[in-house]
Design a protein around this motif. Structure first.
Motif, mmCIF file in Angstrom:
data_model
loop_
_atom_site.group_PDB
_atom_site.id
_atom_site.type_symbol
_atom_site.label_atom_id
_atom_site.label_comp_id
_atom_site.label_asym_id
_atom_site.label_seq_id
_atom_site.Cartn_x
_atom_site.Cartn_y
_atom_site.Cartn_z
ATOM 1 N N GLU A 7 0.834 -1.209 0.000
ATOM 2 C CA GLU A 7 0.000 0.000 0.000
ATOM 3 C C GLU A 7 0.867 1.257 0.000
ATOM 4 O OE1 GLU A 7 -3.268 2.073 -0.510
ATOM 5 O OE2 GLU A 7 -3.195 -0.125 -0.455
ATOM 6 N N ARG A 9 3.805 1.493 -1.314
ATOM 7 C CA ARG A 9 4.348 1.600 -2.652
ATOM 8 C C ARG A 9 3.324 2.210 -3.609
ATOM 9 N NH1 ARG A 9 6.693 -3.794 -5.187
ATOM 10 N NH2 ARG A 9 8.101 -3.514 -3.407
ATOM 11 N N ARG A 10 2.060 1.748 -3.482
ATOM 12 C CA ARG A 10 1.006 2.306 -4.347
ATOM 13 C C ARG A 10 0.804 3.795 -4.062
ATOM 14 N NH1 ARG A 10 -1.913 -2.346 -2.472
ATOM 15 N NH2 ARG A 10 -1.720 -4.092 -3.952
ATOM 16 N N ARG A 13 3.467 5.763 -5.648
ATOM 17 C CA ARG A 13 3.256 5.835 -7.089
ATOM 18 C C ARG A 13 2.189 6.879 -7.442
ATOM 19 N NH1 ARG A 13 3.208 -0.569 -8.958
ATOM 20 N NH2 ARG A 13 5.479 -0.907 -8.770
ATOM 21 N N ARG A 14 1.106 6.885 -6.635
ATOM 22 C CA ARG A 14 0.047 7.872 -6.891
ATOM 23 C C ARG A 14 0.573 9.292 -6.704
ATOM 24 N NH1 ARG A 14 -3.367 3.917 -4.369
ATOM 25 N NH2 ARG A 14 -3.076 4.934 -2.333
#
Length: 294
Positions: A7, A9-10, A13-14
């Protein structure tokens, strides 16, 4: 722990995507502004001051700003062009701008290069001195400041009778003068506040009608002047009403005109001829002006 790491990492990225999008948007805006600044570089030296430059399609976020930039450029261009005109000609330019709004696309050959002076009666070589003497007396009696327009005219009354008159329009009143009697005023002064509209034809004649509130209209054709003066007199009346009375003048430009004489509505038609202007009764409720085209 593994799910938490995924999460995070996501999330990173966002954040990166949002940052990249923001930077790209800034890049597109900056690129557009740099391109436009290059196009408008040394625009002052162009013969048309940048009028022919094609504006590129801006990013959506810049649409409103670009519209404001176009307005600013148009105003700068207009101001620069006006700055090149001698100050003594500014009043004439303002009048012609008013004439453009009133006559463009409505009247044939309205835009002409002849000069506008307004008080044409004072320029008459033979009768100018007599007129100026009468004008001085009228100014003392009626307390107006300046002459807006004056000229010899051919007039028709409610009995369908023609008469040679002189029309004097000041910043306060309208006078009908009798040239045969040393420009003696006919009746009293007509307050400018009674003017409710002006009509003129779409052709090349010198007919115009001043519509009055609660009285017969003034139906005249400018006489003894070769150049078209209808555009000038209408523009001058419109500007005076705007300055003195803070109201707009309603102007009708048409090939089918109406007037009120003797309390009756009458239609006006125009017939071209090589003779001097003359009004004729064409029907019970119709008047024909036979005049030369200018």
């Amino acid at each position: 722990m593994w799910r938490g790491a995924l999460e995070r990492r996501r999330y990173k990225r966002r954040l990166a995507i949002v940052k990249i999008m923001r930077q790209y948007r800034v890049y597109k805006m900056r690129s557009y502004l740099v391109d436009m600044s290059r196009l408008f570089h040394d625009v002052r030296r162009r013969h048309d001051l940048g009028k022919s430059i094609t504006w590129k399609t801006p990013p959506k976020v810049l649409n409103d700003m670009v519209q404001q930039m176009k307005v600013l450029h148009a105003r700068w261009r207009a101001g620069y062009m006006i700055s090149l005109i001698p100050r003594e000609q500014h009043d004439d330019i303002r009048l012609r701008c008013i004439a453009y709004d009133l006559f463009h696309g409505k009247r044939k050959n309205w835009l002409r290069q002849d000069s506008w002076s307004g008080d044409y009666l004072s320029q008459e070589p033979e009768s100018g001195a007599v007129y100026r003497s009468t004008l001085s007396s009228l100014k003392q009696k009626h307390h107006f400041s300046r002459v807006i327009f004056s000229a010899h005219v051919r007039k028709i009354n409610k009995f369908n009778k023609n008469a040679d008159r002189a029309l004097l329009i000041t910043d306060r009143s309208i006078f009908k003068l009798n040239p045969a009697k040393s420009y003696k005023p006919m009746k009293g002064a007509i307050p400018l506040t009674k003017v409710r509209a002006v009509s003129a034809s779409a052709g090349n004649d010198q007919l115009f009608i001043i519509h009055l509130e609660g009285a017969d209209d003034i139906v005249v054709c400018v006489d003894r002047i070769q150049n078209d003066r209808v555009v000038e007199v209408v523009a001058r009346i419109a500007r005076t009403l705007k300055i003195e009375l803070q109201r707009e003048l309603r102007v009708t430009i048409s090939s089918q005109l109406q007037c009120t004489l003797g309390g009756k509505q009458k239609s006006l038609s125009i017939e071209e001829s090589r003779s001097s202007p003359n009004f004729q009764k064409s029907s019970a409720n119709g008047i024909r002006l036979v005049t030369v085209s200018v």
